[in-house]
Design an enzyme around this catalytic site. Sequence first.
Site, PDB file in Angstrom:
ATOM      1  N   ASP A   1       5.823   2.757  -8.774  1.00  0.00           N
ATOM      2  CA  ASP A   1       4.546   2.404  -8.132  1.00  0.00           C
ATOM      3  C   ASP A   1       3.942   1.203  -8.854  1.00  0.00           C
ATOM      4  O   ASP A   1       3.220   1.357  -9.851  1.00  0.00           O
ATOM      5  CB  ASP A   1       3.580   3.593  -8.160  1.00  0.00           C
ATOM      6  CG  ASP A   1       2.324   3.302  -7.360  1.00  0.00           C
ATOM      7  OD1 ASP A   1       2.348   3.479  -6.141  1.00  0.00           O
ATOM      8  OD2 ASP A   1       1.330   2.842  -7.969  1.00  0.00           O
TER       9      ASP A   1
ATOM     10  N   ALA B   1      -0.494  -4.646  -8.920  1.00  0.00           N
ATOM     11  CA  ALA B   1      -0.388  -6.097  -8.770  1.00  0.00           C
ATOM     12  C   ALA B   1      -1.757  -6.749  -8.826  1.00  0.00           C
ATOM     13  O   ALA B   1      -2.782  -6.083  -8.617  1.00  0.00           O
ATOM     14  CB  ALA B   1       0.275  -6.397  -7.421  1.00  0.00           C
TER      15      ALA B   1
ATOM     16  N   HIS C   1      -4.747   4.490  -9.176  1.00  0.00           N
ATOM     17  CA  HIS C   1      -4.394   3.059  -9.281  1.00  0.00           C
ATOM     18  C   HIS C   1      -3.920   2.656 -10.676  1.00  0.00           C
ATOM     19  O   HIS C   1      -3.736   1.471 -10.934  1.00  0.00           O
ATOM     20  CB  HIS C   1      -5.527   2.131  -8.805  1.00  0.00           C
ATOM     21  CG  HIS C   1      -5.949   2.423  -7.395  1.00  0.00           C
ATOM     22  ND1 HIS C   1      -5.128   2.189  -6.315  1.00  0.00           N
ATOM     23  CD2 HIS C   1      -7.092   2.953  -6.903  1.00  0.00           C
ATOM     24  CE1 HIS C   1      -5.761   2.551  -5.206  1.00  0.00           C
ATOM     25  NE2 HIS C   1      -6.955   3.031  -5.533  1.00  0.00           N
TER      26      HIS C   1
ATOM     27  N   ASP D   1      -0.174   7.082 -10.858  1.00  0.00           N
ATOM     28  CA  ASP D   1       0.200   7.144  -9.427  1.00  0.00           C
ATOM     29  C   ASP D   1       1.640   7.653  -9.302  1.00  0.00           C
ATOM     30  O   ASP D   1       1.923   8.540  -8.508  1.00  0.00           O
ATOM     31  CB  ASP D   1       0.099   5.760  -8.760  1.00  0.00           C
ATOM     32  CG  ASP D   1      -1.348   5.377  -8.392  1.00  0.00           C
ATOM     33  OD1 ASP D   1      -2.250   6.219  -8.552  1.00  0.00           O
ATOM     34  OD2 ASP D   1      -1.557   4.229  -7.942  1.00  0.00           O
TER      35      ASP D   1
HETATM   36  P1  AMP Z   1      -1.924   1.352  -5.423  1.00  0.00           P
HETATM   37  O1  AMP Z   1      -0.498   1.743  -5.660  1.00  0.00           O
HETATM   38  O2  AMP Z   1      -2.588   2.046  -4.313  1.00  0.00           O
HETATM   39  O3  AMP Z   1      -2.644   1.501  -6.716  1.00  0.00           O
HETATM   40  O4  AMP Z   1      -1.940  -0.172  -5.030  1.00  0.00           O
HETATM   41  C1  AMP Z   1      -1.028  -1.116  -5.534  1.00  0.00           C
HETATM   42  C2  AMP Z   1      -1.680  -2.463  -5.522  1.00  0.00           C
HETATM   43  O5  AMP Z   1      -2.177  -2.758  -4.233  1.00  0.00           O
HETATM   44  C3  AMP Z   1      -2.859  -2.612  -6.449  1.00  0.00           C
HETATM   45  O6  AMP Z   1      -2.479  -2.910  -7.785  1.00  0.00           O
HETATM   46  C4  AMP Z   1      -3.580  -3.796  -5.804  1.00  0.00           C
HETATM   47  O7  AMP Z   1      -2.933  -5.004  -6.107  1.00  0.00           O
HETATM   48  C5  AMP Z   1      -3.376  -3.510  -4.329  1.00  0.00           C
HETATM   49  N1  AMP Z   1      -4.510  -2.715  -3.803  1.00  0.00           N
HETATM   50  C6  AMP Z   1      -4.581  -1.383  -3.692  1.00  0.00           C
HETATM   51  N2  AMP Z   1      -5.772  -0.999  -3.188  1.00  0.00           N
HETATM   52  C7  AMP Z   1      -6.465  -2.148  -2.985  1.00  0.00           C
HETATM   53  C8  AMP Z   1      -7.770  -2.438  -2.469  1.00  0.00           C
HETATM   54  N3  AMP Z   1      -8.594  -1.492  -2.064  1.00  0.00           N
HETATM   55  N4  AMP Z   1      -8.145  -3.733  -2.420  1.00  0.00           N
HETATM   56  C9  AMP Z   1      -7.330  -4.720  -2.821  1.00  0.00           C
HETATM   57  N5  AMP Z   1      -6.085  -4.525  -3.291  1.00  0.00           N
HETATM   58  C10 AMP Z   1      -5.657  -3.245  -3.378  1.00  0.00           C
HETATM   59 MG    MG Z   2      -0.558   2.480  -7.662  1.00  0.00          MG
END
Ligand code: AMP
Ligand code: MG
Length: 337
Positions: free
Chosen positions: A122, A125, A281, A286
């Site tokens: 996971d 970014a 996050h 995650d």
């Molecule tokens: P996650 O695995 O859900 O933590 O998301 C992976 C990546 O997606 C994060 O590190 C962000 O780069 C991008 N991301 C996730 N949620 C958001 C959000 N609400 N707004 C902007 N970028 C997001």
């Molecule tokens: Mg994540």
Amino acid sequence: MESQKNTSQLVNKTSKSEEDEEEQCCANTSGEKNDKQEPSSPKQGDFSDPVYKEIAVANGAINRMSRDELRAKCAELKLDTRGVKDVLRKRLKNYYKKQKLMHSPAANGNSDVYFDYICVVDFEATCEENNPHDYLHEIIEFPMVLIDTHTLEIVDSFQEYVKPVVNPQLSEFCVQLTGITQKMVDEAKPFHPVLKRAVSWLQKKELGTKYKYTFLTDGSWDMGKFLHTQCKLSAIRYPQFARKWINIRKSYGNFYKVPRTQTKLICMLENLGMQYDGRPHCGLDDSRNIARIAIHMLKDGCQLRVNECLHSGQLRSVPNTTPIEGAPAPQTPKKRD
Ligand code: AMP
Ligand code: MG
């Protein structure tokens, strides 16, 4: 036999009570059901065998049970009683299917999970609030969590932060979202050496050589967007071993027959009767929570098959009729010519 007794008790039982309200943590906006199924567990069994009629009858009885009845039946059979109605139904159906097939010559026994290990990834970014359409995401955290599918436990994990080079300054939004600070990425190595270390971690586990394994992600973005973009930015050839993976959202929706609105990470956990453990996050947390869902699904009898791949940079579905094969052994990342 105990299992047969349990099955006939179940089949004889017809619920006259109204079905319970569905307990859902997310709004079921569309009511749409996904009819695509995980493949049935028998290996190309003879489906004219009467055992399949018996399974269909048991399934019909399970469909008529209220949530309380489903829970009571799970408790009686010493199965996990957590989860919403869809989850309990699927758990019971799989239990009876397994029991029936174990005693039937038709199915050649039940097929267990094909992979020895499943590696959950996971990525986190760089990002901005409402990422602009053409925003270039760079990987800043590379976590992996390894599930042993035989013991159904998390057996090891890997985590490294990564220094972004195109946008080295993290946005305040990104820091708040991921918990990754500017100092953490400033002190980290760029993507290429981190990928090398990730590969040698996988190699030391003898994945793809001694053991069959595959990757698993929460959605299509980890490989289809983040890794693909990052490899281009770092002028690295996209790794062969990450070309196919299990997208758990798809597997979960198909297995428990819930709409895609209920396949977000927190929602999947809550519908299985679990809480998120850690910091949302954070890539490692995650990954661990995604692994908990995968383990739960394996315990419920889901086969977890590869269902997505990248082909010439394009995201594609892998049909469940495709023969199962493990990911190739990880190779040291190569620079593009
Ligand atoms: P996650 O695995 O859900 O933590 O998301 C992976 C990546 O997606 C994060 O590190 C962000 O780069 C991008 N991301 C996730 N949620 C958001 C959000 N609400 N707004 C902007 N970028 C997001
Ligand atoms: Mg994540």
